[in-house]
Motif scaffolding. Structure first.
Motif: not given
Length: 288
Positions: A220-225
């Motif tokens: 899974e990724q943070t909002p920044d990817g």
């Protein structure tokens, strides 16, 4: 050679994505939070919601809530003048903003407003950018379209920075520990899919293995990817990176800030030991 129009679009997209990432996960409590007496906000009326406003605001100006700031950003981006001052007409579908009365509605309003602004900005010719705006712009009649486009971008950038700062204030005043909640079984992967990436972003390396054991995805990724592997590689957290690779971390995923994969982060942040290790990793094992 990059054109002025493309440079404006690129700056706009960069500022927008930064703001959009900063408001992800906002709650209604946060949206309406008033840390001081006398704040300007968005308030329910008989006809929906309306933002506090005055032709001449108090001096010094009141502190404005996330609700007020986000409404203001959405309003300025899709305002009629961001078409007419450039000599264009708004599209028939560009209806006036409905003041959002919830965090979810605010995010939808922001997305819609930015779509309108970007479409209008992308439609500008060099002549539109060079031409004085004329009588429609009032005291700014002699200013050209480029100066007005830069003004709107300045509004997006500086109000976006304010939104991020207010979110920081709110988090400091309302501390939470989602990792402890997950370890206690109170938060599941369904509730917060990217929690393992959040742990890496917070550099809480000690909880990463347990979160993985609890079923939180390593990809899974943070909002920044960024994935946990990006963050481990960039910070030189080699033991955590090895663990993530063993658990099936996808090293080919790219983030949205640098458009780089995990190896790219190791190189960009000059993590020689990590880069050396990644050179020995031929392919990630199957994701669990």
């Amino acid at each position: 050679m990059t054109t002025l129009s493309q440079n404006l679009l690129d700056l706009s997209d960069f500022a927008w994505q930064r703001l959009r990432n900063r408001v992800e996960g906002m709650t209604d409590d946060e949206y309406f939070w008033e840390p001081f007496d006398g704040c300007w906000s968005v308030r329910e009326t008989a006809d929906g919601y309306a933002a506090d406003w005055a032709w001449i605001p108090p001096a010094p100006p009141p502190f404005t809530t996330l609700a007020w700031r986000i409404t203001h950003i959405a309003d300025l981006l899709q305002a009629e003048r961001t078409a007419t001052w450039f000599g264009h007409e708004p599209a028939a579908t560009d209806a006036a903003l409905e003041v959002p009365g919830s965090a979810a509605a605010a995010l939808a309003a922001l997305d819609r407003a930015y779509d309108i602004w970007r479409r209008r900005l992308a439609a500008l010719s060099q002549e539109d950018l060079d031409r004085p705006m004329g009588e429609i712009a009032g005291p700014y009649a002699e200013s050209d379209g480029t100066s007005f486009a830069l003004h709107i971008l300045d509004e997006l950038i500086h109000h976006g920075a304010e939104v991020g700062t207010v979110r920081d204030f709110y988090r400091g005043a309302h501390p939470e520990d989602p990792f402890a909640a997950a370890l206690a079984g109170e938060l599941t992967p369904t509730d917060r899919p990217a929690l393992l990436a959040e742990a890496a972003a917070a550099q809480r390396w000690e909880v990463v293995p347990t979160l993985a054991d609890l079923g939180f995805s390593v990809n899974e990724q943070t909002p920044d990817g960024a994935t946990a592997a990006h963050l481990a590689a960039g910070t030189g957290s080699l033991d955590t990176l090895r663990f993530l690779v063993e658990r099936g971390a996808d090293l080919s995923l790219t983030d949205r800030q640098f458009n780089a994969d995990v190896r790219g982060w190791a190189q960009w942040f000059k993590q020689a030991d990590v880069a050396e290790y990644l050179a020995t990793v031929r392919s990630a094992p199957e994701t669990r």
